[in-house]
Design a protein around this motif. Sequence first.
Motif, PDB file in Angstrom:
ATOM      1  N   GLN A  10      10.606   5.022   0.008  1.00 49.44           N
ATOM      2  CA  GLN A  10       9.221   4.630   0.290  1.00 49.44           C
ATOM      3  C   GLN A  10       8.254   5.769  -0.021  1.00 49.44           C
ATOM      4  O   GLN A  10       7.133   5.528  -0.477  1.00 49.44           O
ATOM      5  N   ARG A  11       8.680   7.004   0.202  1.00 51.07           N
ATOM      6  CA  ARG A  11       7.838   8.161  -0.113  1.00 51.07           C
ATOM      7  C   ARG A  11       7.561   8.189  -1.616  1.00 51.07           C
ATOM      8  O   ARG A  11       6.413   8.367  -2.044  1.00 51.07           O
ATOM      9  N   SER A  12       8.583   7.970  -2.400  1.00 50.69           N
ATOM     10  CA  SER A  12       8.425   7.929  -3.851  1.00 50.69           C
ATOM     11  C   SER A  12       7.488   6.796  -4.264  1.00 50.69           C
ATOM     12  O   SER A  12       6.621   6.977  -5.136  1.00 50.69           O
ATOM     13  N   GLN A  13       7.635   5.650  -3.648  1.00 49.15           N
ATOM     14  CA  GLN A  13       6.762   4.506  -3.951  1.00 49.15           C
ATOM     15  C   GLN A  13       5.311   4.827  -3.608  1.00 49.15           C
ATOM     16  O   GLN A  13       4.396   4.472  -4.357  1.00 49.15           O
ATOM     17  N   PRO A  47      -1.381  -1.003  -6.165  1.00 48.94           N
ATOM     18  CA  PRO A  47       0.048  -1.047  -5.862  1.00 48.94           C
ATOM     19  C   PRO A  47       0.446  -2.295  -5.071  1.00 48.94           C
ATOM     20  O   PRO A  47      -0.388  -2.924  -4.421  1.00 48.94           O
ATOM     21  N   ALA A  48       1.717  -2.611  -5.150  1.00 48.27           N
ATOM     22  CA  ALA A  48       2.303  -3.674  -4.342  1.00 48.27           C
ATOM     23  C   ALA A  48       3.344  -3.007  -3.445  1.00 48.27           C
ATOM     24  O   ALA A  48       4.497  -2.856  -3.830  1.00 48.27           O
ATOM     25  N   LEU A  49       2.909  -2.557  -2.294  1.00 51.46           N
ATOM     26  CA  LEU A  49       3.785  -1.845  -1.360  1.00 51.46           C
ATOM     27  C   LEU A  49       4.101  -2.732  -0.170  1.00 51.46           C
ATOM     28  O   LEU A  49       3.403  -3.703   0.100  1.00 51.46           O
ATOM     29  N   GLN A  50       5.139  -2.334   0.547  1.00 54.23           N
ATOM     30  CA  GLN A  50       5.527  -3.055   1.760  1.00 54.23           C
ATOM     31  C   GLN A  50       5.861  -2.046   2.852  1.00 54.23           C
ATOM     32  O   GLN A  50       6.083  -0.870   2.584  1.00 54.23           O
ATOM     33  N   ALA A  84       5.212   2.235   3.828  1.00 59.01           N
ATOM     34  CA  ALA A  84       4.488   2.751   2.663  1.00 59.01           C
ATOM     35  C   ALA A  84       3.135   2.047   2.537  1.00 59.01           C
ATOM     36  O   ALA A  84       2.118   2.675   2.231  1.00 59.01           O
ATOM     37  N   LEU A  85       3.103   0.748   2.799  1.00 58.40           N
ATOM     38  CA  LEU A  85       1.851  -0.011   2.775  1.00 58.40           C
ATOM     39  C   LEU A  85       0.914   0.475   3.880  1.00 58.40           C
ATOM     40  O   LEU A  85      -0.297   0.620   3.653  1.00 58.40           O
ATOM     41  N   GLN A  86       1.443   0.745   5.048  1.00 60.52           N
ATOM     42  CA  GLN A  86       0.610   1.252   6.141  1.00 60.52           C
ATOM     43  C   GLN A  86      -0.055   2.565   5.747  1.00 60.52           C
ATOM     44  O   GLN A  86      -1.258   2.751   5.974  1.00 60.52           O
ATOM     45  N   CYS A  87       0.708   3.467   5.162  1.00 58.74           N
ATOM     46  CA  CYS A  87       0.139   4.737   4.698  1.00 58.74           C
ATOM     47  C   CYS A  87      -0.917   4.494   3.627  1.00 58.74           C
ATOM     48  O   CYS A  87      -1.993   5.101   3.650  1.00 58.74           O
ATOM     49  N   ILE A 117      -4.826   5.758   3.150  1.00 55.33           N
ATOM     50  CA  ILE A 117      -5.141   6.702   2.068  1.00 55.33           C
ATOM     51  C   ILE A 117      -6.150   6.118   1.082  1.00 55.33           C
ATOM     52  O   ILE A 117      -7.035   6.830   0.591  1.00 55.33           O
ATOM     53  N   LYS A 118      -6.063   4.832   0.789  1.00 55.23           N
ATOM     54  CA  LYS A 118      -6.898   4.211  -0.238  1.00 55.23           C
ATOM     55  C   LYS A 118      -8.408   4.433  -0.033  1.00 55.23           C
ATOM     56  O   LYS A 118      -9.104   4.761  -0.999  1.00 55.23           O
TER      57      LYS A 118
END
Length: 76
Positions: free
Chosen positions: A24-27, A42-45, A48-51, A55-56
């Motif tokens: 997830q860190r890499s993603q 991005p399409a995160l889950q 990683a999505l929470q971070c 950040i966005k």
Amino acid sequence: MKKREAMTFFRSFYDAAEMLPAKQRSQLYNAIFKYMFDEVEPALQGRALQCWLLIKPVLDSSNKNRENGSKNKGKQ
């Protein structure tokens, strides 16, 4: 719009990413860089999505400030 050649990477981004499992860190890192350099959403889950959601807005603000700075330099 001119392609971005550099960006600021904040310590808080690193600290948040360090709490994620390696995959997830890499993603998350890939999401940040693709968003800033290639304007790809991005399409995160999961975590990683929470971070990303935290950040966005910082990245968007940075982009806006860069664009406004570029516009002001052109007016001189």
